[in-house]
Design a protein around this motif. Structure first.
Motif, PDB file in Angstrom:
ATOM      1  N   ARG A  68       0.810  -1.212   0.000  1.00  0.00           N
ATOM      2  CA  ARG A  68       0.000   0.000   0.000  1.00  0.00           C
ATOM      3  C   ARG A  68       0.850   1.272   0.000  1.00  0.00           C
ATOM      4  NH1 ARG A  68      -3.355  -2.302   5.030  1.00  0.00           N
ATOM      5  NH2 ARG A  68      -1.213  -2.947   5.476  1.00  0.00           N
ATOM      6  N   ASP A  69       2.146   1.104  -0.004  1.00  0.00           N
ATOM      7  CA  ASP A  69       3.083   2.228  -0.035  1.00  0.00           C
ATOM      8  C   ASP A  69       3.555   2.429  -1.470  1.00  0.00           C
ATOM      9  OD1 ASP A  69       5.331   3.915   0.105  1.00  0.00           O
ATOM     10  OD2 ASP A  69       5.818   3.247   2.135  1.00  0.00           O
ATOM     11  N   ALA A  70       3.051   3.455  -2.131  1.00  0.00           N
ATOM     12  CA  ALA A  70       3.365   3.679  -3.551  1.00  0.00           C
ATOM     13  C   ALA A  70       4.856   3.876  -3.769  1.00  0.00           C
ATOM     14  CB  ALA A  70       2.588   4.890  -4.070  1.00  0.00           C
ATOM     15  N   ASP A  71       5.536   4.539  -2.840  1.00  0.00           N
ATOM     16  CA  ASP A  71       6.972   4.775  -2.997  1.00  0.00           C
ATOM     17  C   ASP A  71       7.750   3.462  -2.999  1.00  0.00           C
ATOM     18  OD1 ASP A  71       6.576   7.511  -3.114  1.00  0.00           O
ATOM     19  OD2 ASP A  71       6.953   7.813  -0.972  1.00  0.00           O
ATOM     20  N   LEU A 104      -1.097  -2.917  -6.047  1.00  0.00           N
ATOM     21  CA  LEU A 104      -0.164  -3.723  -6.825  1.00  0.00           C
ATOM     22  C   LEU A 104      -0.546  -3.741  -8.300  1.00  0.00           C
ATOM     23  CD1 LEU A 104       2.174  -5.794  -7.054  1.00  0.00           C
ATOM     24  CD2 LEU A 104       0.490  -7.571  -6.472  1.00  0.00           C
ATOM     25  N   LEU A 105      -1.817  -3.991  -8.600  1.00  0.00           N
ATOM     26  CA  LEU A 105      -2.261  -4.067  -9.996  1.00  0.00           C
ATOM     27  C   LEU A 105      -2.093  -2.731 -10.715  1.00  0.00           C
ATOM     28  CD1 LEU A 105      -5.470  -6.243  -9.562  1.00  0.00           C
ATOM     29  CD2 LEU A 105      -3.356  -6.924 -10.719  1.00  0.00           C
ATOM     30  N   GLU A 106      -2.350  -1.647 -10.029  1.00  0.00           N
ATOM     31  CA  GLU A 106      -2.181  -0.331 -10.655  1.00  0.00           C
ATOM     32  C   GLU A 106      -0.714  -0.076 -11.004  1.00  0.00           C
ATOM     33  OE1 GLU A 106      -4.112   2.266  -7.822  1.00  0.00           O
ATOM     34  OE2 GLU A 106      -5.927   2.346  -9.063  1.00  0.00           O
ATOM     35  N   LYS A 107       0.186  -0.469 -10.117  1.00  0.00           N
ATOM     36  CA  LYS A 107       1.612  -0.293 -10.411  1.00  0.00           C
ATOM     37  C   LYS A 107       2.067  -1.255 -11.504  1.00  0.00           C
ATOM     38  CE  LYS A 107       2.717   3.140  -7.802  1.00  0.00           C
ATOM     39  NZ  LYS A 107       3.103   4.443  -8.405  1.00  0.00           N
ATOM     40  N   MET A 108       1.540  -2.468 -11.507  1.00  0.00           N
ATOM     41  CA  MET A 108       1.870  -3.394 -12.595  1.00  0.00           C
ATOM     42  C   MET A 108       1.466  -2.805 -13.935  1.00  0.00           C
ATOM     43  SD  MET A 108       0.800  -7.139 -11.042  1.00  0.00           S
ATOM     44  CE  MET A 108       1.044  -7.921 -12.659  1.00  0.00           C
ATOM     45  N   GLY A 129      -5.221  -5.916 -20.011  1.00  0.00           N
ATOM     46  CA  GLY A 129      -4.493  -7.070 -20.536  1.00  0.00           C
ATOM     47  C   GLY A 129      -3.539  -7.710 -19.553  1.00  0.00           C
ATOM     48  N   ILE A 130      -3.778  -7.517 -18.247  1.00  0.00           N
ATOM     49  CA  ILE A 130      -2.948  -8.188 -17.242  1.00  0.00           C
ATOM     50  C   ILE A 130      -3.505  -9.597 -17.048  1.00  0.00           C
ATOM     51  CG2 ILE A 130      -2.205  -8.198 -14.828  1.00  0.00           C
ATOM     52  CD1 ILE A 130      -2.305  -5.170 -14.853  1.00  0.00           C
ATOM     53  N   LYS A 131      -2.775 -10.589 -17.521  1.00  0.00           N
ATOM     54  CA  LYS A 131      -3.224 -11.966 -17.446  1.00  0.00           C
ATOM     55  C   LYS A 131      -2.912 -12.545 -16.064  1.00  0.00           C
ATOM     56  CE  LYS A 131      -4.667 -11.903 -21.652  1.00  0.00           C
ATOM     57  NZ  LYS A 131      -6.128 -11.865 -21.888  1.00  0.00           N
ATOM     58  N   PHE A 132      -3.848 -13.347 -15.547  1.00  0.00           N
ATOM     59  CA  PHE A 132      -3.661 -13.892 -14.212  1.00  0.00           C
ATOM     60  C   PHE A 132      -3.976 -15.385 -14.183  1.00  0.00           C
ATOM     61  CE2 PHE A 132      -8.168 -12.984 -14.367  1.00  0.00           C
ATOM     62  CZ  PHE A 132      -8.753 -14.018 -13.655  1.00  0.00           C
ATOM     63  N   VAL A 133      -3.329 -16.068 -13.258  1.00  0.00           N
ATOM     64  CA  VAL A 133      -3.712 -17.426 -12.877  1.00  0.00           C
ATOM     65  C   VAL A 133      -3.989 -17.393 -11.394  1.00  0.00           C
ATOM     66  CG1 VAL A 133      -2.936 -19.791 -12.522  1.00  0.00           C
ATOM     67  CG2 VAL A 133      -2.458 -18.643 -14.687  1.00  0.00           C
ATOM     68  N   SER A 134      -5.188 -17.809 -11.008  1.00  0.00           N
ATOM     69  CA  SER A 134      -5.571 -17.866  -9.605  1.00  0.00           C
ATOM     70  C   SER A 134      -5.563 -19.321  -9.157  1.00  0.00           C
ATOM     71  CB  SER A 134      -6.967 -17.257  -9.410  1.00  0.00           C
ATOM     72  OG  SER A 134      -7.328 -17.282  -8.051  1.00  0.00           O
TER      73      SER A 134
END
Length: 330
Positions: free
Chosen positions: A52-55, A99-103, A159-164
């Motif tokens: 949760r720490d953007a830096d 995390l997803l936003e930074k990815m 287009g972020i592909k995931f495997v859960s």
């Protein structure tokens, strides 16, 4: 190219780091050490920080050439989640959003998610299939399902592909003896039984012996932690190969009752392990076993350590060598 492992200092995360080390991957770990242990990270580069720490995330993505993420970082105690749902939504769901936003910002388009079979709630079929309904019965499972749904929409939009990967009970320890299971508080059956064998608990409580199972106690799926780690690595390979997003159950192929776990632990440890029968806990289904046929067919996942005796023996070896857990080495 590096693999980023969030929560890589935790139990399953550290074993996945070990599996990545064994195949020569470049590894980056981020963990706030809330539940993880620095000593459990046996390879790669460790960043101590919070998702949760953007830096912190900016530093991790700028300093490393990351092409895939394996996401373990989450709170995972069912009972606590029912008392503190806000904590679970903030850490699990909001942390995953960060995390997803930074990815997306850094153009990292592959993520393997350590989910849970708690997303299903009360099973409508045994073994549980990936197409069965998902109606969690606790806040922990609900947050994990929300994380999966968030990944689906990030796939649609970016287009972020995931495997859960959904599973129940990890157990055992790494064959090297260097890493094992150390939680505070401990809520998992195998280490609790072994703590009783070590004299750290006066007895093991069995919650209900009147279920409709062969010996009256609940049946659960137990998977060796190193087999789970292998599944996460195989999922990275599948995404690197261009596969679409998918959900897979991971299971041992058979369930073991609470009494079976205790009896095998007595055999492995040669200790008495006192047992007390207590009333059922609310919400404990009689049988929880997941079907892993899809993971076997599509990921090529083949658990190598599926004998309960071998799983418990590996855990016993680690607990004997580390009776105080990692803290004894701090």
């Amino acid at each position: 190219m590096a693999v980023l492992v969030t929560g890589g200092a935790g139990y399953i995360g550290s074993h996945t780091v070990a599996a990545l080390v064994e195949r020569g991957e470049e590894i980056v770990v981020i963990d706030n050490l809330q539940q993880g242990h620095r000593e459990a990270v046996i390879g790669g580069k460790l960043y101590v920080g919070d998702l949760r720490d953007a830096d912190v995330l900016d530093t991790v993505f700028k300093e490393n050439n990351i092409d895939a993420v394996i996401h373990f970082a989450a709170n995972s105690l069912v009972g606590e989640s029912m008392k503190l749902p806000g904590k679970y939504y903030h850490n699990n769901v909001y942390g995953t959003l960060c995390l997803l936003e930074k990815m997306n910002e850094y153009n990292v388009k592959k993520i393997v998610f350590s989910s849970t079979a708690a997303t299903y709630g009360e099973p409508e079929n045994v073994p549980i299939d990936e197409l069965d309904r998902t109606v969690p019965t606790n806040a922990y499972g609900e947050t994990k399902l929300a994380m999966e749904k968030m990944m689906k929409w990030f796939d649609t939009a970016h287009g972020i592909k995931f495997v859960s990967l959904r599973y129940f009970n990890a157990a055992g320890a790494h064959e090297s003896g260097r890493i094992g299971e150390d939680h505070a508080p401990e809520t998992h059956l195998v280490p609790i039984v072994l703590q009783a064998a070590l004299g750290q608990r006066p007895h093991i409580s069995v919650f209900g012996d009147d279920y409709g199972t062969p010996d009256g106690t609940c049946i659960r799926d137990y998977i060796h932690v190193s087999d789970l780690a292998d599944a996460h690595v195989l999922a990275v390979d599948r995404l690197r190969g261009g596969a679409d997003s998918a959900v897979y159950n991971l299971g041992n192929g058979q369930g073991f009752s609470v009494k079976e776990v205790i009896e095998i632990a007595r055999k492995v440890t040669s200790r008495e392990i006192p047992m007390i029968i207590e009333p059922r806990r609310a919400g404990d289904p009689a049988v929880l076993v997941a079907s892993s046929s899809r993971a076997r067919n599509e990921l090529g996942w083949n658990p190598k350590r599926n004998q309960l005796e071998d799983i418990i023996r590996s855990a016993w070896t680690w607990h004997q060598a580390n009776p105080g857990g990692y803290s004894a080495k701090d």
